[in-house]
Design a protein around this motif. Sequence first.
Motif, short mmCIF file in Angstrom:
data_model
loop_
_atom_site.label_atom_id
_atom_site.label_comp_id
_atom_site.label_asym_id
_atom_site.label_seq_id
_atom_site.Cartn_x
_atom_site.Cartn_y
_atom_site.Cartn_z
N GLY A 76 0.78 -1.23 0.00
CA GLY A 76 0.00 0.00 0.00
C GLY A 76 0.81 1.28 0.00
N LYS A 77 2.08 1.24 -0.38
CA LYS A 77 2.93 2.44 -0.40
C LYS A 77 3.15 2.91 -1.84
CE LYS A 77 3.57 2.39 4.07
NZ LYS A 77 3.00 3.46 4.94
N GLY A 117 8.94 0.72 -15.63
CA GLY A 117 7.95 -0.36 -15.68
C GLY A 117 6.76 -0.19 -14.75
N PRO A 118 6.99 0.07 -13.46
CA PRO A 118 5.85 0.15 -12.52
C PRO A 118 5.09 1.46 -12.57
CG PRO A 118 7.94 -0.40 -11.42
CD PRO A 118 8.28 0.12 -12.77
N VAL A 119 5.59 2.46 -13.30
CA VAL A 119 4.99 3.79 -13.23
C VAL A 119 3.55 3.80 -13.72
CG1 VAL A 119 5.08 6.14 -14.17
CG2 VAL A 119 7.18 5.03 -13.37
N MET A 120 3.27 3.21 -14.88
CA MET A 120 1.91 3.25 -15.43
C MET A 120 0.89 2.57 -14.52
SD MET A 120 -0.03 4.38 -17.82
CE MET A 120 0.94 4.73 -19.29
N PRO A 121 1.10 1.33 -14.06
CA PRO A 121 0.10 0.73 -13.16
C PRO A 121 -0.05 1.49 -11.85
CG PRO A 121 2.02 -0.70 -13.39
CD PRO A 121 2.14 0.35 -14.43
N LEU A 122 1.05 2.05 -11.32
CA LEU A 122 0.95 2.84 -10.09
C LEU A 122 0.11 4.09 -10.33
CD1 LEU A 122 4.61 2.64 -8.70
CD2 LEU A 122 2.56 1.74 -7.60
N VAL A 123 0.41 4.78 -11.42
CA VAL A 123 -0.32 6.00 -11.76
C VAL A 123 -1.80 5.71 -11.97
CG1 VAL A 123 -0.69 7.67 -13.62
CG2 VAL A 123 1.60 7.31 -12.72
N GLN A 124 -2.12 4.72 -12.78
CA GLN A 124 -3.51 4.46 -13.12
C GLN A 124 -4.30 3.90 -11.94
OE1 GLN A 124 -4.73 5.82 -15.53
NE2 GLN A 124 -3.96 5.28 -17.55
N SER A 125 -3.66 3.12 -11.07
CA SER A 125 -4.38 2.61 -9.89
C SER A 125 -4.67 3.74 -8.92
CB SER A 125 -3.57 1.50 -9.21
OG SER A 125 -2.33 1.98 -8.74
N ILE A 126 -3.75 4.70 -8.80
CA ILE A 126 -3.98 5.87 -7.94
C ILE A 126 -5.12 6.71 -8.49
CG2 ILE A 126 -2.99 8.06 -7.16
CD1 ILE A 126 -0.26 6.63 -7.02
N VAL A 127 -5.09 6.96 -9.80
CA VAL A 127 -6.12 7.80 -10.42
C VAL A 127 -7.49 7.12 -10.38
CG1 VAL A 127 -6.89 8.81 -12.61
CG2 VAL A 127 -4.51 9.03 -11.90
N LEU A 190 1.31 14.77 -3.58
CA LEU A 190 0.55 13.54 -3.80
C LEU A 190 0.16 12.89 -2.48
CD1 LEU A 190 -0.51 11.45 -5.88
CD2 LEU A 190 1.69 10.27 -5.66
N ARG A 191 -1.10 12.45 -2.38
CA ARG A 191 -1.57 11.74 -1.19
C ARG A 191 -1.57 10.24 -1.45
NH1 ARG A 191 -6.41 15.60 -0.86
NH2 ARG A 191 -7.58 13.82 -1.67
N GLU A 192 -1.34 9.47 -0.42
CA GLU A 192 -1.43 8.02 -0.54
C GLU A 192 -2.90 7.66 -0.72
OE1 GLU A 192 -0.19 4.53 -1.27
OE2 GLU A 192 1.35 5.82 -0.39
N PRO A 193 -3.27 6.97 -1.82
CA PRO A 193 -4.69 6.65 -2.04
C PRO A 193 -5.20 5.62 -1.05
CG PRO A 193 -3.34 5.51 -3.64
CD PRO A 193 -2.41 6.43 -2.87
N LYS A 194 -6.44 5.82 -0.63
CA LYS A 194 -7.09 4.85 0.26
C LYS A 194 -8.01 3.99 -0.59
CE LYS A 194 -6.95 7.78 4.38
NZ LYS A 194 -7.74 8.44 5.45
N LEU A 195 -7.56 2.78 -0.88
CA LEU A 195 -8.32 1.90 -1.76
C LEU A 195 -9.34 1.12 -0.97
CD1 LEU A 195 -5.38 0.56 -3.93
CD2 LEU A 195 -6.93 2.42 -4.45
N VAL A 196 -10.61 1.28 -1.34
CA VAL A 196 -11.68 0.52 -0.70
C VAL A 196 -12.23 -0.48 -1.69
CG1 VAL A 196 -12.31 2.37 0.86
CG2 VAL A 196 -13.44 2.22 -1.37
N VAL A 197 -12.88 -1.49 -1.20
CA VAL A 197 -13.47 -2.50 -2.08
C VAL A 197 -14.78 -1.99 -2.64
CG1 VAL A 197 -12.34 -4.39 -0.88
CG2 VAL A 197 -14.57 -3.62 -0.10
N GLU A 198 -15.37 -2.75 -3.54
CA GLU A 198 -16.55 -2.31 -4.25
C GLU A 198 -17.76 -2.22 -3.33
OE1 GLU A 198 -14.32 -4.36 -5.19
OE2 GLU A 198 -13.64 -3.73 -7.18
#
Length: 415
Positions: A76-77, A117-127, A190-198
């Motif tokens: 989660g970082k 390599g990890p930049v795109m998935p990190l960016v898109q998951s945050i957005v 940038l803030r650390e995103p808080k990912l919640v489930v559906e």
Amino acid sequence: MNELSKSKRYENFLVIIMFFVVGLVFLDRLSLGFVFPIMGPDLNLSNTQLGLTVGITSLFFGISTLIFASLSDFIGKKKVMLVIFVFVFSIATLLTGLVGSFFALIMTRIIMGLAEGPVMPLVQSIVMAESSEKRRGFNMGVIQSASSLIGGAMAPVLTVSLAVALGWRSAFYIIAIPGIIVGLILWKYLREPKLVVEQDEEQQLVKPTKADYLKVFKTRNVWLCTIIGTCNMVFILTLTAFLPTMLANSTNYKDAQIGMLLGAMGLMMFVGQMGAPALSDRIGRLPILKIFSFIAIFLPIMIALYYQNFVVLIISMIILSIGNGYQPLVMNIVPAESVSRRFTATAISFVILTGEIIGGFAGPMMAGVLADKYSLTAPLWITAIAAFIAFICTFGIKETAPIKIQQSKDIDLTM
């Protein structure tokens, strides 16, 4: 300022700053192909070596994508990891300007691949985590489109101009600077995103399990997007790597004309990547996938047939380059919407991993060998075949657009 206004303001900030992050990834990465006509003779490099360099970069790009993106889903970082990678790939760009041999070039591009390599998935998951549902496709599409506007349209003009005016080494030094600036902005704001489930699950932070993680790799859409994404990586990386050299060596076009052609292609790819996801928010992902992937087939074909006719060539590029607008859908949006919100980075990274290793590594390498053995038009026919396979595979994708899912639920309730 109320919470809703603050949320929208931060969402807009994210889209803008992440647009530049993704744009710089492709500016730094694709710049090698654009300056190669100047850089190659200076270092005595062949087309095969260019293809190998692009392929090696893609190989390590793909390997690091899944490893670090999946790691971010578990620990989660995402903020810290993203900032570090932005700084590292910017330094790798700077180091490219210092190389004096093929081996040194390979080493710097390996570092770049590992960091980017990890930049795109990190960016898109945050957005995706911070986006409102109605703007999800639009936001992710805007960010992906930076690869075409900055990496495709601006990069050839900027890097070639700098290389001609100041030398190819200075070009790499200069284009490394924006990445460092963007990294500092991310670190501060940038803030650390808080990912919640559906919504159909409990609204709380959930610790992911191994079983949940493995479920990502059993999802039909993820696998089909992986095949399509692989073909798309063959398409875009092979095209951008060899088209500048082909236009420089096989035509009588001036540098300004070549820059105009490459800029037009990149600009219209940007328009496609902006428009296609936004349209898919309204009418669904599937129709857009099919239409745009079909258009993309004809771009390399028209270039191969009419590359010596400037007027036909630039018209073809303006019309057909828009077809690459389906790229954000298969590389980011559809795989992310096909799995639990907790594993969006993993789903996206798996598509990118396979696409980079097979499409990005094998495609340019094969194209380089065929270009040396036959002609510089050979890579174009490889991209056309890849585009056709991608189009065929779109017919197996299941719809994921929220508007279509909701319509299906409403129909079920009325029956």
